[in-house]
Design a protein around this motif. Structure first.
Motif, PDB file in Angstrom:
ATOM      1  N   PRO A  37      64.897  41.617  45.458  1.00 34.13           N
ATOM      2  CA  PRO A  37      64.827  42.145  45.912  1.00 34.13           C
ATOM      3  C   PRO A  37      64.999  43.812  46.234  1.00 34.13           C
ATOM      4  CG  PRO A  37      67.079  40.818  46.076  1.00 34.13           C
ATOM      5  CD  PRO A  37      65.669  39.916  45.529  1.00 34.13           C
ATOM      6  N   THR A  41      63.118  46.805  47.306  1.00 31.64           N
ATOM      7  CA  THR A  41      64.047  47.933  48.591  1.00 31.64           C
ATOM      8  C   THR A  41      63.450  49.049  48.227  1.00 31.64           C
ATOM      9  OG1 THR A  41      65.772  46.188  48.558  1.00 31.64           O
ATOM     10  CG2 THR A  41      65.810  48.858  48.687  1.00 31.64           C
ATOM     11  N   LEU A  69      62.801  45.768  55.131  1.00 33.57           N
ATOM     12  CA  LEU A  69      63.421  46.989  54.429  1.00 33.57           C
ATOM     13  C   LEU A  69      65.167  46.313  55.177  1.00 33.57           C
ATOM     14  CD1 LEU A  69      62.721  51.089  53.564  1.00 33.57           C
ATOM     15  CD2 LEU A  69      62.977  49.338  51.746  1.00 33.57           C
ATOM     16  N   THR A  72      66.039  43.836  53.338  1.00 33.49           N
ATOM     17  CA  THR A  72      65.923  43.649  51.696  1.00 33.49           C
ATOM     18  C   THR A  72      67.414  44.144  50.867  1.00 33.49           C
ATOM     19  OG1 THR A  72      64.428  45.074  51.843  1.00 33.49           O
ATOM     20  CG2 THR A  72      63.310  43.100  51.347  1.00 33.49           C
ATOM     21  N   VAL A  73      67.427  45.241  51.461  1.00 33.26           N
ATOM     22  CA  VAL A  73      68.796  46.503  51.564  1.00 33.26           C
ATOM     23  C   VAL A  73      70.399  45.738  51.297  1.00 33.26           C
ATOM     24  CG1 VAL A  73      70.038  47.904  52.638  1.00 33.26           C
ATOM     25  CG2 VAL A  73      67.930  48.495  52.295  1.00 33.26           C
ATOM     26  N   THR A  76      69.550  43.062  48.925  1.00 32.14           N
ATOM     27  CA  THR A  76      69.836  43.758  47.141  1.00 32.14           C
ATOM     28  C   THR A  76      71.829  43.856  46.908  1.00 32.14           C
ATOM     29  OG1 THR A  76      68.109  44.741  47.510  1.00 32.14           O
ATOM     30  CG2 THR A  76      69.849  45.906  45.295  1.00 32.14           C
ATOM     31  N   TYR A 117      71.780  52.896  53.098  1.00 37.31           N
ATOM     32  CA  TYR A 117      71.523  52.042  53.692  1.00 37.31           C
ATOM     33  C   TYR A 117      71.712  52.552  55.453  1.00 37.31           C
ATOM     34  CZ  TYR A 117      72.124  47.707  54.992  1.00 37.31           C
ATOM     35  OH  TYR A 117      72.204  45.989  55.001  1.00 37.31           O
ATOM     36  N   VAL A 120      68.402  54.181  56.025  1.00 31.24           N
ATOM     37  CA  VAL A 120      67.543  52.538  56.349  1.00 31.24           C
ATOM     38  C   VAL A 120      67.678  52.435  57.928  1.00 31.24           C
ATOM     39  CG1 VAL A 120      66.732  50.637  56.003  1.00 31.24           C
ATOM     40  CG2 VAL A 120      66.973  52.557  53.593  1.00 31.24           C
ATOM     41  N   THR A 142      65.934  57.233  50.215  1.00 31.33           N
ATOM     42  CA  THR A 142      65.083  57.108  48.643  1.00 31.33           C
ATOM     43  C   THR A 142      66.123  58.116  47.064  1.00 31.33           C
ATOM     44  OG1 THR A 142      63.339  57.143  49.813  1.00 31.33           O
ATOM     45  CG2 THR A 142      63.328  56.976  47.671  1.00 31.33           C
TER      46      THR A 142
END
Length: 375
Positions: A37, A41, A69, A72-73, A76, A117, A120, A142
């Motif tokens: 993940p 991400t 996203l 997966t964040v 992660t 976060y 996103v 990013t």
């Protein structure tokens, strides 16, 4: 070396709760689980940010990346807890001083994670209200996640080279508390290798998703396969050069271990290289055929095996560096008092957690399918 022995902390008096080999195995397994993940991400963010900056991101690609996203964040962050804890248990004597030395640069990881976060979620859920700022929001997220990766690379390189602790302590202004390990020659090649690998994996997942759409004769699949394969091939080919630079910027005894001086290290490295070439070939073929599903599946399977092999390479590099630069540190000499009940509970909860994650993904798939989308 005598000076080294003087400032490497003594091991914790509390014995390890399990044999070293078991803790190392759990560290390896949980790290690999975290890697998947995490790569989706970071790589997805890089691809999306590039699309926003160039103004050439396609709507199917944007929908796919923004669809996964937030999930997966979260994965992660949560899957990163276990390997970090195992790393601290095994290598706390080296990890904690490295984290303390870079000071605010390490503390800023928490701030970067939170803000990234939020960015996103803002991009995914409030894109219309952000207007012309939405591109800058995802670019900012990013950059923040790239910083998190860079900070972790700083700590890992610094814990493996404790002779630099003395340099930081003696040669830096004591009022400076943002001590990045930028004088380490392997740092930037390592970071570049890490980011390119994440971008390649995210690209391959995009191609796999596109091949699934094509298998169902759904619109947008061909474009996703084409874009995903382009990102995967481009990042992978470039990573061969960056990976070589990363390897050969290490001391000679370290890189020589991977070209014949250490059988296990050599097998791990070249198995990873060969598997990545196999993945590359099948990904290129997937772009050329009408029904690319089988080819992308083979490329994905080869890439997953590459991840496992390269995780082994990273672990071997760390062991070699610690053996050279911290010879007084020895996992074999640590006191061990197994607490099998706790270890069994951890394994049960890990398996239960993975089962819950699988169930959640199935439910998420059904929810998207009900809206006429596919995750």
């Amino acid at each position: 070396m005598e000076r080294m022995a003087g400032f490497i902390p003594a091991p914790e008096p509390i014995p390890l709760p399990a044999p070293v080999w078991l803790l190392q195995a759990l560290l390896f397994i949980t790290f690999v689980l975290h890697t998947i993940p995490m790569n989706m991400t970071l790589g997805g963010l890089v691809i999306l940010a590039h699309g926003e900056m160039s103004g050439r991101v396609s709507e199917p690609l944007r929908r796919w990346i923004t669809g996964y996203l937030p999930v997966t964040v979260a994965f992660t962050v949560t899957t990163g807890v276990a390997p970090l804890l195992f790393l601290q248990v095994l290598y706390g004597q080296l990890f904690f001083p490295a984290a303390v030395i870079i000071a605010w640069a390490w503390f800023a990881v928490i701030i970067a994670l939170l803000l990234g976060y939020y960015g996103v979620y803002a991009y995914v859920l409030a894109s219309d209200r952000l207007g012309r700022w939405k591109g800058w929001v995802i670019i900012g997220s990013t950059v923040l996640f790239l910083y998190v990766a860079f900070a972790f690379n700083n700590v890992i390189t610094l814990m493996s080279t404790p002779f630099r602790w003395w340099e930081f302590w003696q040669e830096r202004n004591p009022s400076v508390h943002f001590n990045l390990n930028i004088w380490e020659p392997t740092l930037f090649p390592r970071f570049g290798h890490f980011v390119l690998g994440a971008t390649a994996i995210a690209g391959l997942i995009i191609a796999l998703y596109g091949s699934i759409l094509l298998r169902r004769d759904e619109e947008g699949g061909r474009e996703l396969v084409r874009n995903g394969v382009s990102w995967f091939v481009g990042a992978t080919v470039l990573n061969y050069f960056v990976g070589a630079v990363f390897l050969f910027t290490h001391e000679q005894p370290v890189w020589q271990a991977f070209i014949g001086n250490d059988m296990l290290a050599t097998i791990l490295l070249w198995s990873g290289v060969v598997l990545s070439v196999v993945a590359l070939i099948f990904a290129i073929l997937a772009r050329k055929v009408e029904r690319p599903f089988t080819f992308t599946i083979i490329a994905t399977a080869a890439t997953l095996l590459t991840i496992v092999a390269m995780a082994g390479v990273k672990f071997t590099v760390r062991s070699l560096l610690i053996a050279r630069h911290a010879p007084t540190f020895s996992l074999r000499e640590m006191a061990v008092q197994p607490q099998w009940g706790i270890i069994l509970l951890f394994v049960i909860l890990l398996l239960a957690g993975l089962s819950v994650v699988a169930w959640m993904l199935v439910q998420l798939q059904r929810a998207y399918a009900g809206k006429g989308q596919t995750t």
